[in-house]
Design a protein around this motif. Sequence first.
Motif, PDB file in Angstrom:
ATOM      1  N   ASN A 288      32.093  61.450  36.471  1.00 48.29           N
ATOM      2  CA  ASN A 288      31.945  60.187  37.191  1.00 48.29           C
ATOM      3  C   ASN A 288      32.972  60.160  38.319  1.00 48.29           C
ATOM      4  O   ASN A 288      34.135  60.530  38.126  1.00 48.29           O
ATOM      5  N   LYS A 290      34.653  57.904  39.670  1.00 50.08           N
ATOM      6  CA  LYS A 290      35.823  57.029  39.548  1.00 50.08           C
ATOM      7  C   LYS A 290      36.766  57.481  38.428  1.00 50.08           C
ATOM      8  O   LYS A 290      37.780  56.835  38.187  1.00 50.08           O
ATOM      9  N   LYS A 291      36.382  58.532  37.717  1.00 51.75           N
ATOM     10  CA  LYS A 291      37.215  58.948  36.573  1.00 51.75           C
ATOM     11  C   LYS A 291      38.200  60.032  36.979  1.00 51.75           C
ATOM     12  O   LYS A 291      38.856  59.934  37.988  1.00 51.75           O
ATOM     13  N   ASN A 292      38.255  61.104  36.210  1.00 49.50           N
ATOM     14  CA  ASN A 292      39.247  62.167  36.459  1.00 49.50           C
ATOM     15  C   ASN A 292      39.053  62.859  37.809  1.00 49.50           C
ATOM     16  O   ASN A 292      37.952  62.861  38.358  1.00 49.50           O
ATOM     17  N   GLN A 297      39.277  67.270  35.116  1.00 51.42           N
ATOM     18  CA  GLN A 297      38.092  67.413  34.272  1.00 51.42           C
ATOM     19  C   GLN A 297      37.855  68.887  33.924  1.00 51.42           C
ATOM     20  O   GLN A 297      37.497  69.217  32.796  1.00 51.42           O
ATOM     21  N   HIS A 350      37.603  63.808  44.060  1.00 49.50           N
ATOM     22  CA  HIS A 350      36.585  63.134  43.249  1.00 49.50           C
ATOM     23  C   HIS A 350      35.245  63.359  43.944  1.00 49.50           C
ATOM     24  O   HIS A 350      35.183  63.286  45.182  1.00 49.50           O
TER      25      HIS A 350
END
Length: 362
Positions: A288, A290-292, A297, A350
């Motif tokens: 995603n 907005k995550k790692n 990741q 990202h």
Amino acid sequence: MHHFHLLKTTKVAKETNDSVNIAFEIPPALKQEFSFKQGQYLNVRFLAGDEDLRRSYSIVNAPSEENGELEILVKHLEDGRVSTILNQQLAAGEKIEVSAPAGHFYTNHHVSNEKTYVGLAAGSGISPVLSNLKEALYQEPKSEAYLFYSNKSLHDIIFKDEIDALLERFDGRLKVVYLLSREKHFEDELFEGRICAPKLDELLDRFTDIPVREATYFICGPSEMIKSVSGYLKNEKKVPSLQILYEYYAAPDDEENAEMSDEFKAIPNLESMVTLIIDDDEYSFHLNSKKNSILDQALNEKLPVPFACKGGVCCTCKAQVMEGEVFMEKNFALTEDEVERGFVLTCQCHPTTNVVMLNYDV
Ligand code: FES
């Protein structure tokens, strides 16, 4: 790619109260992989349980020096786990994991050049600056170099003996001015404090006799120093960007919470299929936006991705975007040209499209 090798240390010597100078023996089979350019760095790795601790340290030597050794300088940081091991536990003869030299904090030299190089260093920022100035003096007999070097006190000056020996060796072609931030200089305040734009203006005026615009500058120190002097050189003195080279010790403090920046908040919230090419193999995972970060990741997925600082400083995690788009939060390492060619720091990236492919092998 940054593969680690167990290298034997041939020297672990106290340089100042809080720094050590470590030399490595390079076995014949690794000589080519460990050949280096002035100003490059090595990554050191320690595995502590599940943790993979990595740090970057600049090479101190110049490639043209006779001893042919590979040495780094490690300053002890109070809460630095790797720097504590290297300063307090490592002994000469022991082996540690090290990856091949990397980085682009250098310029090319030619024997016919007649140039001026100016080194601006603070504390342990001396390592890559000194490496560059030495190489320039060895390679270009008609060039000259200046070093403006700030430390807290006389006892904190790193490589003082070596610098004194270089002054003698390059007789007149190297000039050095020390600044001390915690000692009074009763005759002249210019030698007190840290290097900043107004101080550099006076130092250049007083100690150099070439137009400021014509010199090449190597700068390494804390972020406020780099911002102040590089801004002064570029904006006030119109020094071309290619002649201002700088390297951060660490991510600037005011950038630490950059993941909360308005730019990051504005990226689309989407699911992406990320594919990474690492040593000719392809690995894919969902992420995603907005995550790692992509690097974090990939580490969660136990992929063999290269990294060290995780702060956008060292450039170890560099990859090239082959497909899709990414948002890069911070960048203190890539040049404008590299960014234009699609290179990114994966510890800062990202995905912003549903499909992203990055190549670490370039
Ligand atoms: S790991 Fe150092 S810049 Fe990404």
